[in-house]
Design a protein around this motif. Structure first.
Motif, PDB file in Angstrom:
ATOM      1  N   THR A  47      36.151  41.383  42.023  1.00  0.00           N
ATOM      2  CA  THR A  47      36.619  40.936  43.336  1.00  0.00           C
ATOM      3  C   THR A  47      36.435  39.425  43.404  1.00  0.00           C
ATOM      4  OG1 THR A  47      34.406  41.436  44.194  1.00  0.00           O
ATOM      5  CG2 THR A  47      36.110  43.074  44.592  1.00  0.00           C
ATOM      6  N   TRP A  54      38.392  37.622  48.086  1.00  0.00           N
ATOM      7  CA  TRP A  54      37.339  38.233  48.901  1.00  0.00           C
ATOM      8  C   TRP A  54      36.366  37.184  49.431  1.00  0.00           C
ATOM      9  CZ3 TRP A  54      39.852  41.101  45.329  1.00  0.00           C
ATOM     10  CH2 TRP A  54      40.162  42.424  45.665  1.00  0.00           C
ATOM     11  N   VAL A  69      37.081  47.269  49.250  1.00  0.00           N
ATOM     12  CA  VAL A  69      37.350  47.374  47.821  1.00  0.00           C
ATOM     13  C   VAL A  69      38.238  48.604  47.605  1.00  0.00           C
ATOM     14  CG1 VAL A  69      36.325  47.619  45.531  1.00  0.00           C
ATOM     15  CG2 VAL A  69      35.100  46.366  47.311  1.00  0.00           C
ATOM     16  N   ASN A  71      40.167  50.487  44.787  1.00  0.00           N
ATOM     17  CA  ASN A  71      40.329  50.534  43.332  1.00  0.00           C
ATOM     18  C   ASN A  71      41.538  51.369  42.941  1.00  0.00           C
ATOM     19  OD1 ASN A  71      38.065  48.943  42.999  1.00  0.00           O
ATOM     20  ND2 ASN A  71      36.696  50.703  43.055  1.00  0.00           N
TER      21      ASN A  71
END
Ligand code: ZN
Length: 139
Positions: A47, A54, A69, A71
């Motif tokens: 990240t 971020w 987050v 994924n």
């Protein structure tokens, strides 16, 4: 696979090759943050930290990572929020959310770079006007 519900922050200069689960490694110098996916699948999640990526905030209870987050590029497709050292599990991303997430990311990048280009343009214009004024005065 053991889903984690906690994560702690570790500031490092270089991100180590071997990562421990439950640790968010942050290298401010390189604008990088890495952790092992909190679902326990053992895959690395990157990240990047920066204006279009971020943002990390350190609280006494642990790190907060903004935005969430997601994924969707990993087989587990896990999705979670990191808030003050806690992992808040969210639903796995649907194909629609993945598309929307990608578009939002692209838009953030575009807006940022367009804004920067505009700012740079105005600085150049100001410099050019200043130079022209100098020559006008010399005449
Ligand atoms: Zn995972």
């Amino acid at each position: 696979m053991q889903k984690l519900n906690k994560i702690k922050l570790l500031r490092v200069h270089y991100i180590p090759k071997m990562l421990e689960p439950g640790v968010l490694y942050v290298s401010e110098e390189f604008g990088a943050a890495l952790h092992l996916c909190a679902c326990g699948c053992g895959l690395k999640v990157s990240t990047p930290i920066g204006p279009t990526d971020w943002a990390i905030e350190e609280t006494t209870a642990g790190p907060t990572l903004e935005p969430s987050v997601g994924n969707w590029q990993l087989p587990c497709k896990s999705h979670y929020f990191i808030r003050a050292g806690r992992i808040m599990w969210a639903d796995a991303w649907t194909p629609e959310q993945i598309t929307a997430g990608r578009q939002a990311e692209e838009q953030r990048h575009r807006a940022y770079f367009e804004n920067r280009a505009r700012q740079r343009g105005s600085v150049l214009q100001r410099a050019w006007r200043w130079i022209k004024n100098l020559f006008d005065m010399d005449r």
